[in-house]
Design an enzyme around this catalytic site. Structure first.
Site, PDB file in Angstrom:
ATOM      1  N   LEU A  85       0.854  -1.179   0.000  1.00  0.00           N
ATOM      2  CA  LEU A  85       0.000   0.000   0.000  1.00  0.00           C
ATOM      3  C   LEU A  85       0.893   1.233   0.000  1.00  0.00           C
ATOM      4  CD1 LEU A  85      -2.673  -0.983   2.706  1.00  0.00           C
ATOM      5  CD2 LEU A  85      -2.919  -1.099   0.222  1.00  0.00           C
ATOM      6  N   ASP A  86       0.472   2.272  -0.718  1.00  0.00           N
ATOM      7  CA  ASP A  86       1.230   3.517  -0.711  1.00  0.00           C
ATOM      8  C   ASP A  86       1.315   4.079   0.706  1.00  0.00           C
ATOM      9  OD1 ASP A  86       1.572   3.356  -3.438  1.00  0.00           O
ATOM     10  OD2 ASP A  86      -0.162   4.623  -3.893  1.00  0.00           O
ATOM     11  N   GLN A  87       2.269   4.937   0.938  1.00  0.00           N
ATOM     12  CA  GLN A  87       2.570   5.410   2.284  1.00  0.00           C
ATOM     13  C   GLN A  87       1.359   6.029   2.980  1.00  0.00           C
ATOM     14  OE1 GLN A  87       6.223   7.565   2.556  1.00  0.00           O
ATOM     15  NE2 GLN A  87       5.904   8.232   4.656  1.00  0.00           N
ATOM     16  N   ARG A 113      -5.230   5.584  -8.312  1.00  0.00           N
ATOM     17  CA  ARG A 113      -5.033   7.036  -8.320  1.00  0.00           C
ATOM     18  C   ARG A 113      -4.997   7.575  -9.751  1.00  0.00           C
ATOM     19  NH1 ARG A 113       0.065   7.492  -4.366  1.00  0.00           N
ATOM     20  NH2 ARG A 113      -0.331   9.746  -4.565  1.00  0.00           N
TER      21      ARG A 113
END
Length: 296
Positions: free
Chosen positions: A136-138, A236
């Site tokens: 998962l992105d930060q 995104r």
């Protein structure tokens, strides 16, 4: 150190050879070879060659050893386990609820403070893991799947590659979306910004995202999202390209300083060394403030 798995062959299955059954369990051929050479496949506690049949109701015992794997022990420095919120745990698998602002894994040798470092501390020195399966992105929160032993890594990687692991996200996006739909524009690298991806960018690959509208607020829509493919920044990029970027997305959104509203809400996955379509489902509670947008 070794890892032993005992499974009863289901009564509703036809007789299979040992080799065919191990393949059906998604064990890669090089591991099947190692199990054969080491005679580490037992049926009813006795070695049985790869071409012999396993009958319904019989018990199989598989034993893996470190030399079966190229990297049996990940080099992850343990860090404080205080931030680890466990959603689901077995002897093999671990699902944690990742917090916002935590990187999933280290990018440099010796790096600490990431989710993987925290999980290593949670598991303690007696566990060889953790081995990460999803990322998962930060700034993204939610369910993150890991394994605790190397033996199940290739099995679960195959399950992910063959779309048996289902990931459902919740996201607030700008503007008004209606009903449900699919984004299927290919995604590649942004030639002007190495951090970013874009629709029809360099070396674009097939990318498919499904969505369904759940709720509305003034200026925003809450959607459920399903990934059919797993490209970098896929959700995104697809949402931004549709004119409905994620609320709080610093790369693809308006950059208004809000925090990212993207949450991996649900994971559904098969258990390793099983047959059939039964899935285990784990849900990650939505973080506080997720619905507080005030976009007006």
């Amino acid at each position: 150190m070794h890892w032993t798995y005992i499974r009863k062959y289901p009564l509703d299955q036809p007789a299979r050879t040992v080799r065919v059954l191990l393949s059906a369990w998604l064990i890669p051929s090089h591991l099947i070879h190692s199990l054969r050479v080491g005679q580490r496949v037992l049926v009813n506690d006795r070695y049985r060659s790869m071409n012999q049949l396993v009958q319904p109701g019989e018990r199989l015992t598989l034993t893996f050893v470190p030399t079966d794997f190229t990297h049996p022990f990940p080099a992850v420095d343990p860090d404080s386990a205080a931030t680890v919120s466990v959603l689901y745990e077995t002897a093999d698998l671990l699902v944690i609820n990742k917090t916002r602002g935590s990187k999933t894994h280290p990018n440099q040798p010796g790096e600490r403070g990431t989710t993987l470092n925290h999980v290593a501390a949670y598991l303690g020195p007696d566990q060889p893991g953790p081995y990460i399966l999803s990322r998962l992105d930060q700034e993204t929160t939610g369910a993150l799947l890991m394994t605790k032993t190397p033996a199940v890594v290739p099995v679960m990687v195959r399950n992910i590659a063959e779309k048996r692991v289902q990931r459902t996200y919740l996201a607030w996006v700008h503007g008004t979306l209606t009903d449900e739909g699919t984004f299927d524009a290919p995604i590649g690298r942004d030639p002007l910004d190495k951090r970013k991806r874009q629709v029809n960018g360099d070396h674009a690959q097939r990318a498919v995202t499904h969505y369904r509208v759940v709720d509305h607020q003034p200026g925003a829509t809450l959607v459920q999202l399903w990934l059919e493919t797993g490209r970098t920044h896929q959700l995104r990029v697809h949402l931004a390209a549709s004119g409905h970027p994620l609320v709080g997305d610093p790369l693809y959104g308006p950059g208004d300083g809000r925090r990212l509203r993207l949450h991996c809400w649900r994971l559904a996955f098969p258990q390793p060394f099983t047959l059939g379509d039964e899935l285990t489902t784990v849900t990650a509670p939505v973080p506080s403030g997720f619905d507080e947008l005030n976009l007006g």
